[in-house]
Design an enzyme around this catalytic site. Structure first.
Site, PDB file in Angstrom:
ATOM      1  N   ASN A 264       0.806  -1.225   0.000  1.00 39.65           N
ATOM      2  CA  ASN A 264       0.000   0.000   0.000  1.00 39.65           C
ATOM      3  C   ASN A 264       0.836   1.271   0.000  1.00 39.65           C
ATOM      4  O   ASN A 264       0.375   2.325   0.441  1.00 39.65           O
ATOM      5  CB  ASN A 264      -1.008  -0.016   1.166  1.00 39.65           C
ATOM      6  CG  ASN A 264      -0.346  -0.353   2.488  1.00 39.65           C
ATOM      7  OD1 ASN A 264       0.871  -0.251   2.608  1.00 39.65           O
ATOM      8  ND2 ASN A 264      -1.130  -0.738   3.467  1.00 39.65           N
TER       9      ASN A 264
ATOM     10  N   ARG B 219       3.247   6.188  12.042  1.00 36.98           N
ATOM     11  CA  ARG B 219       2.649   5.613  13.244  1.00 36.98           C
ATOM     12  C   ARG B 219       2.457   6.714  14.270  1.00 36.98           C
ATOM     13  O   ARG B 219       3.327   7.581  14.460  1.00 36.98           O
ATOM     14  CB  ARG B 219       3.553   4.517  13.842  1.00 36.98           C
ATOM     15  CG  ARG B 219       3.495   3.181  13.101  1.00 36.98           C
ATOM     16  CD  ARG B 219       2.118   2.532  13.135  1.00 36.98           C
ATOM     17  NE  ARG B 219       2.037   1.310  12.374  1.00 36.98           N
ATOM     18  CZ  ARG B 219       1.556   1.204  11.126  1.00 36.98           C
ATOM     19  NH1 ARG B 219       1.114   2.270  10.476  1.00 36.98           N
ATOM     20  NH2 ARG B 219       1.504   0.033  10.513  1.00 36.98           N
TER      21      ARG B 219
ATOM     22  N   GLN C  72      -5.364   2.385  18.602  1.00 33.74           N
ATOM     23  CA  GLN C  72      -6.405   2.387  17.582  1.00 33.74           C
ATOM     24  C   GLN C  72      -7.430   1.305  17.896  1.00 33.74           C
ATOM     25  O   GLN C  72      -6.998   0.184  18.210  1.00 33.74           O
ATOM     26  CB  GLN C  72      -5.783   2.163  16.202  1.00 33.74           C
ATOM     27  CG  GLN C  72      -5.048   3.366  15.694  1.00 33.74           C
ATOM     28  CD  GLN C  72      -4.488   3.210  14.291  1.00 33.74           C
ATOM     29  OE1 GLN C  72      -3.745   4.054  13.853  1.00 33.74           O
ATOM     30  NE2 GLN C  72      -4.823   2.154  13.597  1.00 33.74           N
TER      31      GLN C  72
ATOM     32  N   HIS D  76      -7.543   5.490  10.511  1.00 29.15           N
ATOM     33  CA  HIS D  76      -6.434   4.883   9.768  1.00 29.15           C
ATOM     34  C   HIS D  76      -6.941   4.328   8.425  1.00 29.15           C
ATOM     35  O   HIS D  76      -7.421   3.195   8.360  1.00 29.15           O
ATOM     36  CB  HIS D  76      -5.834   3.755  10.617  1.00 29.15           C
ATOM     37  CG  HIS D  76      -4.510   3.272  10.155  1.00 29.15           C
ATOM     38  ND1 HIS D  76      -3.636   2.623  10.977  1.00 29.15           N
ATOM     39  CD2 HIS D  76      -3.890   3.333   8.958  1.00 29.15           C
ATOM     40  CE1 HIS D  76      -2.546   2.299  10.307  1.00 29.15           C
ATOM     41  NE2 HIS D  76      -2.687   2.720   9.063  1.00 29.15           N
TER      42      HIS D  76
END
Ligand SMILES: NC(=O)C1=CN([C@@H]2O[C@H](COP(=O)(O)OP(=O)(O)OC[C@H]3O[C@@H](n4cnc5c(N)ncnc54)[C@H](O)[C@@H]3O)[C@@H](O)[C@H]2O)C=CC1
Length: 429
Positions: free
Chosen positions: A147, A285, A314, A333
């Site tokens: 990604n 992050r 998260q 996210h």
């Protein structure tokens, strides 16, 4: 550079000094595979390619079951009574994602007696306690590169959103307002600005390539300097000293993994070194930042804007300070889980499972940690491996360097290099 030379020399002399590491191979019979993904609910049916959710489970259910394996998919990952905990004792493979991270703690690894393989559907395995995984002889792998375009594109968007002061204008429209001045007094062109990325690996390089046509001054800080031709092609200047780069930047983008070196890297003191009015984009992050220091810098105006999609933990709790700080353009996210990215990381996970069942190696760049059979490598190396930050292998040498080292030495087993270098880099740092 010195580190690379040492590592290359080390590989030349590696030869027979390192004995064989264990081949990760599924023992015959049915395997229990557990996948933890986010729930899509009513959205699942909106797109047949939406494979990254619980409802589709990467699209591998039928394939796994046709081979006699059991596949459990859940989003329930928190607390002692969650679905994930129930399956820990007898699972063989755990698939997790950074988007809805199942925190794989030492305690959970201890409970997972049959666990052999941890696969990250995406990039970034910092939600796994890698030292505990190393101690338990587990293999950790991710779908490297899956990604990186998705994230680089998203970062470009966030840079523009912050620099152009886009969001207040959007909110005005929704709220029935019209106040050009309230936006224009802090909206700028990107052209002519200085942009610095901390980390110029796969995502960082792609971002720099995408920024080149904007006629900005591009800087990068990394543990590794690019080859001169690549540097010239990308058009970015290397900054060895992060603290010397920061005051030059109008835009700062963070593109390093979360390691022990980068955790809390942007604390109060480091943020104070940034140019007043700079904006920060962080899709790497959340824990690379000191949460409160970012909120304070946005409130004081020292940082003119902060955008990113990564938080710790998260999902972000309702009272997370970044939800309420001024001039933020935060999202959940999402950058690495576009439909295109999902298809790529789903295919990557399937490929690695297939190889695991067949006893074949994974693509070398996917390994974060390789299994070590007890007694199969020299004991002091095993001991060293268990106490280090395994991401150093990739983050210290860079994946390109690592790949070229492996490619040039076909006689040396990749796992041997991996284990040996990981140990060696620990002592070099
Ligand atoms: N928000 C999202 O959806 C996604 C976030 N990510 C995050 O982005 C990170 C980077 O991904 P890639 O570019 O694919 O990784 P990569 O391994 O290709 O590049 C990382 C770069 O950071 C550098 N680096 C490592 N430690 C450093 C340090 N202490 N100081 C300076 N440079 C350092 C390395 O040398 C390397 O060039 C991932 O580790 C992950 O945490 C990745 C994919 C999706």
């Amino acid at each position: 550079m010195a580190m690379r030379r040492v590592a290359e020399h080390a590989i030349r002399t590696l030869g027979s000094r390192v004995s064989q590491s264990r081949q990760l191979q599924a023992t015959p019979g049915s395997k229990k595979i557990v996948g933890v993904f986010y729930k899509a609910r009513e959205h699942a049916e909106k797109n047949p390619n939406f494979v990254g959710c619980v409802e589709r489970g990467l699209g591998i259910q039928e394939w796994l079951e046709s081979q006699g394996h059991q596949y459990i998919v859940t989003d329930d990952k928190e607390g002692p009574n969650c679905e994930l905990e129930k399956h820990l004792p007898d699972m063989h493979v755990l698939i997790t994602t950074p988007f809805h991270p199942a925190y794989v703690t030492a305690e959970r690894i201890k409970k997972a007696k049959n666990l052999q393989l941890l696969l990250t559907a995406g990039i970034g395995s910092d939600h796994i306690d890698l030292n505990a995984a190393a101690n338990a002889g587990l293999t950790v792998a991710e779908v490297t590169g899956s990604n990186v375009v998705s994230v680089a594109e998203d970062e470009l968007m966030r840079i523009l959103i912050l620099v152009r002061n886009f969001l207040p204008g959007y909110h005005q429209v929704i709220n029935g307002e019209w106040d050009v001045a309230a936006i224009a007094h802090r909206a700028y062109d990107l052209e002519g600005k200085t942009i610095g990325t901390i980390g110029a690996g796969r995502i960082g390089k792609r971002l720099l390539q995408r920024l080149k046509p904007f006629n900005c001054s591009l800087l990068y800080h990394d543990r590794l300097k690019m080859e001169p031709e690549l540097e010239q092609q990308i058009g970015a200047k290397f900054e060895e000293d992060l603290d010397a780069m920061l005051p030059k930047c109008d835009v700062i983008v963070i593109n390093t993994p979360l390691t022990e070196k980068t955790r809390g890297l942007f604390d109060k003191e480091r943020i104070a070194k940034c140019k007043k009015g700079a904006v920060i984009v962080n899709n790497a992050r959340g824990a690379i930042m000191d949460t409160q220091a970012v909120a304070d810098a946005c409130s004081s105006g020292h940082i003119a804007g902060y955008s990113g999609d990564v938080w710790y933990p998260q999902p972000a709790p309702k009272d997370h300070p970044w939800r309420y700080m001024p001039n933020q353009a935060m999202t959940p996210h999402i950058s690495g889980t576009t439909i295109d990215a999902q298809l790529r990381y789903a295919a990557g996970v399937k490929d690695m499972l297939d190889r695991y069942f067949k006893g074949e190696n994974f693509p070398p760049q996917n390994y974060i940690l390789t299994a070590v059979g007890s007694g199969s490598i020299e004991s002091h190396r095993t001991a060293k491996l268990s106490s280090l930050d395994s991401l150093k292998l990739r983050s210290s040498l860079g994946d390109d360097t690592f790949r070229s080292l492996v490619a040039n030495k076909p006689e040396i087993k990749r796992k041997q290099i991996c284990l040996w270098l990981t140990w060696r880099i620990q002592s070099l740092d």
